[in-house]
Design a protein around this motif. Structure first.
Motif, PDB file in Angstrom:
ATOM      1  N   ARG A 165      39.813  47.179  38.864  1.00 25.38           N
ATOM      2  CA  ARG A 165      39.313  48.099  37.856  1.00 25.38           C
ATOM      3  C   ARG A 165      38.552  49.252  38.505  1.00 25.38           C
ATOM      4  N   PHE A 166      37.859  48.963  39.625  1.00 26.48           N
ATOM      5  CA  PHE A 166      36.995  49.981  40.204  1.00 26.48           C
ATOM      6  C   PHE A 166      37.679  50.848  41.245  1.00 26.48           C
ATOM      7  N   PRO A 168      40.259  53.025  40.992  1.00 27.48           N
ATOM      8  CA  PRO A 168      40.361  54.430  40.565  1.00 27.48           C
ATOM      9  C   PRO A 168      39.008  55.124  40.423  1.00 27.48           C
ATOM     10  N   ILE A 169      37.991  54.374  39.981  1.00 25.49           N
ATOM     11  CA  ILE A 169      36.671  54.983  39.803  1.00 25.49           C
ATOM     12  C   ILE A 169      36.086  55.401  41.150  1.00 25.49           C
ATOM     13  N   ARG A 213      25.095  50.551  43.639  1.00 29.13           N
ATOM     14  CA  ARG A 213      24.406  50.811  42.374  1.00 29.13           C
ATOM     15  C   ARG A 213      25.302  50.392  41.202  1.00 29.13           C
ATOM     16  N   ARG A 214      26.576  50.751  41.303  1.00 30.93           N
ATOM     17  CA  ARG A 214      27.523  50.371  40.252  1.00 30.93           C
ATOM     18  C   ARG A 214      27.609  48.855  40.119  1.00 30.93           C
ATOM     19  N   ASP A 217      24.635  47.552  38.269  1.00 31.66           N
ATOM     20  CA  ASP A 217      24.734  47.856  36.837  1.00 31.66           C
ATOM     21  C   ASP A 217      25.741  46.944  36.155  1.00 31.66           C
ATOM     22  N   LEU A 218      26.886  46.772  36.810  1.00 29.52           N
ATOM     23  CA  LEU A 218      27.952  45.976  36.210  1.00 29.52           C
ATOM     24  C   LEU A 218      27.509  44.524  36.051  1.00 29.52           C
ATOM     25  N   MET A 220      24.567  43.456  35.609  1.00 27.63           N
ATOM     26  CA  MET A 220      23.636  43.380  34.488  1.00 27.63           C
ATOM     27  C   MET A 220      24.384  43.436  33.152  1.00 27.63           C
ATOM     28  N   ALA A 221      25.366  44.344  33.088  1.00 27.65           N
ATOM     29  CA  ALA A 221      26.137  44.463  31.847  1.00 27.65           C
ATOM     30  C   ALA A 221      26.897  43.171  31.556  1.00 27.65           C
ATOM     31  N   MET A 222      27.418  42.525  32.599  1.00 29.00           N
ATOM     32  CA  MET A 222      28.157  41.277  32.393  1.00 29.00           C
ATOM     33  C   MET A 222      27.231  40.177  31.898  1.00 29.00           C
ATOM     34  N   GLU A 223      26.043  40.117  32.503  1.00 26.96           N
ATOM     35  CA  GLU A 223      25.071  39.111  32.068  1.00 26.96           C
ATOM     36  C   GLU A 223      24.655  39.348  30.618  1.00 26.96           C
TER      37      GLU A 223
END
Lengths: 268, 285
Positions: A165-166, A168-169, A213-214, A217-218, A220-223
């Motif tokens: 997923r990451f 391309p980003i 950093r990503r 963040d990810l 945290m978002a998953m948790e």
């Protein structure tokens, strides 16, 4: 432009092979590779090549896509062939200076070339007909028994799909950083290889920092969305075998038996 | 019963040096007590570093208070056994849309939360469909998130939280990285959730225009709640807001300046329509 890059060179089209369960395709690729190394005579190879040709035909993927994958590996193949040709001991055929080509060497090199070609085309057929997403799903499901040996199968599969997923980003981010550096006078074009490599350092440092950093963040978002590993998780798209998958398994078994009989037992 | 209740909550960020010794403390949130009733639309305002994001992370149990207690739907967030229930009843949407989308297809990302909760497959599909419809992204369900605009990505993130059937959604500066159009889209989606679905919304932002529809506004500065009330009450205190380095909506500012110049306008005008109406009244007099 960079965001259009897809990994695993999936070829989007409609076919029986595309619709097969990803586990079937993974197992089939494995069986095909094994069969190539079991086979020991020309008829076995003919059978394997025939099987592959039928699969390619069924997959609706143009043959030139298969060959494209071959180009990158051509050098390695030539390298292996030359070494086998000269360094296999046996009955000498031609001697040039100190190097001798032997009868055994020729046979061995030929076998090697056939095996490698079939192997690469066979495995690229799988990646061309299966999305990376399905591939990770299939791997997770097939490797599930390893969980008993405390192998973190679900975690590895999750990491693989997040990496996909990451890609391309991060590519886009690299592009952005490069443009920002070029705008401030960085030079990535001129100089020799070492200088070019050195010029990449100012790109990698901010890229790595951003990636960490990503990741943070990810996580945290998953948790925040109740992620707690594979335990007690249900699937939105569970893998369920259809009738065609069982048929495919049967065909595969027949193929394996045939190649072993033909490739091992029949005389050359 | 209130859905979210913070009781004298304080939080310290602890800095460590290279050996891991404590170097110093920064108090990010200090003695905050607030109550949120079910179905409310709450806005928390504050400039950078005012502690509003730190407070938001307490509601999802991503951070636990140094002092005081946070209750989400009656559950104490500090208790380990409440963790998953708290995270399910209070969903959270973060600032950067790219860093919170996990799936490679929109519908798979929305399904991620329910998958983690162990919802049966058939129900996951129902939830994904209804959540995507609620934020107006159903037409994009088969798309890759990389090809969506910022506002669309953020709406997918909201749908992802909504599919977990939370009682409350915390939006932590969801519009900070978006262009004006994207900002409107996201705020519209958040308001629709509150109006139609009855979900409690807590919006954290520093854009004043986004809070005028809120039922209750909390203004934070240096970790404390310095001002609270309805948007009208809060925006009538133009001088105080200026001191806190916050911008008042343009219309409110204009009305305030007119009022100072001697026009008889009421306090806390929020929209252009209100202002024209009031000016009309003045002219007729």
């Amino acid at each position: 432009m960079l965001r259009d890059i897809t990994l695993g060179q999936y070829y989007q089209t409609e076919s029986v092979v595309h619709r097969l369960d990803c586990r079937v395709k993974l197992v089939a690729t494995l069986v095909f590779i094994i069969s190539l190394f079991v086979v020991d005579n020309i008829w076995g190879y003919v059978l394997a090549a025939g099987f592959l040709a039928v699969c390619i035909k069924l997959s609706n993927v143009p043959f030139k896509f298969m060959v494209r994958g071959m180009k990158s590996i051509l050098f390695l193949m030539l390298f292996a062939m030359v070494f086998n040709l000269f360094l296999t001991p046996g009955t000498p055929l031609i001697t040039i200076w100190k190097l001798t080509i032997t009868m055994e060497g020729v046979v061995f090199a030929a076998k090697m070339a056939i095996r490698l070609t079939l192997l690469i085309i066979g495995s690229s057929l799988m990646t061309l007909t299966t999305t990376p997403n399905h591939l990770t799903d299939g791997l997770e499901s097939l490797l599930n028994p390893l969980k008993k040996l405390k192998v973190p199968v679900h975690e590895v599969a999750m990491m693989m799909s997040i990496a996909l997923r990451f890609i391309p980003i991060l590519l886009e981010e690299t592009d952005k950083i490069m443009k920002a550096q070029i705008a401030r006078g960085a030079d990535f074009e001129s100089g020799n290889l070492i200088q070019k490599a050195k010029a990449m350092v100012p790109i990698f440092v901010p890229l790595f920092i951003a990636a960490f950093r990503r990741a943070n963040d990810l996580a945290m978002a998953m948790e925040a969305r109740c992620y707690r590993g594979g335990e007690g998780r249900t699937k939105m798209k569970p893998l369920i075998y259809q009738k065609r998958d069982y048929i495919a398994y049967t065909v595969l078994l027949l193929y394996l038996v045939c190649t072993v009989v033909v490739g091992r037992v029949l005389p050359i | 019963m209130s859905i979210i209740k913070t009781d004298h909550v304080s939080y310290d960020y602890i800095r460590h040096d290279e050996e891991g010794n404590i170097e110093g403390k920064t108090r990010a949130v200090s003695d905050v007590s607030l109550n949120v009733e079910p179905g409310q639309f709450i806005a928390i305002l504050g400039h950078n570093g005012s502690g509003k994001s730190t407070l938001a992370k307490h509601i999802n149990a991503l951070l636990l208070p140094t002092e005081g207690t946070v209750f989400v739907d009656g559950n104490d967030t500090a208790k380990e056994e409440n963790l998953w229930e708290v995270r399910q009843s209070a969903g959270m949407v973060f600032q950067n849309p790219d860093n919170q989308i996990i799936g490679q297809v929109v519908e798979e990302d929305v399904g991620f939360g329910p998958e983690n909760m162990g919802v049966p497959t058939k129900e996951i599909w129902e939830r994904v469909e209804e959540s995507l419809k609620a934020v107006g992204m159903y037409a994009y369900r088969k798309h890759s998130p990389n090809k969506l605009s910022g506002g669309q990505k953020q709406r997918v993130s909201i749908a992802g939280v909504l599919a977990m059937h939370p009682k409350c959604i915390v939006l932590d500066e969801p519009t900070a990285m978006l262009d004006p159009n994207g900002r409107k889209e996201v705020i519209r989606a958040a308001r629709a959730l509150n109006d139609v679905e009855g979900v409690t919304v807590i919006l954290i932002t520093h854009y004043m225009e986004e809070v005028i529809y809120a039922d209750q506004v909390f203004v934070m500065d240096e970790g404390k709640v310095v001002l609270q009330g309805t948007p009208r009450e809060v925006f009538s205190k133009v001088e105080l807001l200026k001191q806190l380095r916050l911008d008042v909506p343009q219309v409110t500012l204009l009305a305030y300046e007119l009022q100072k110049a001697g026009l008889g306008l009421p306090d806390g005008i929020l929209t252009a329509e209100e202002l024209t109406e009031e000016l009309d009244k003045l002219r007729k007099r």
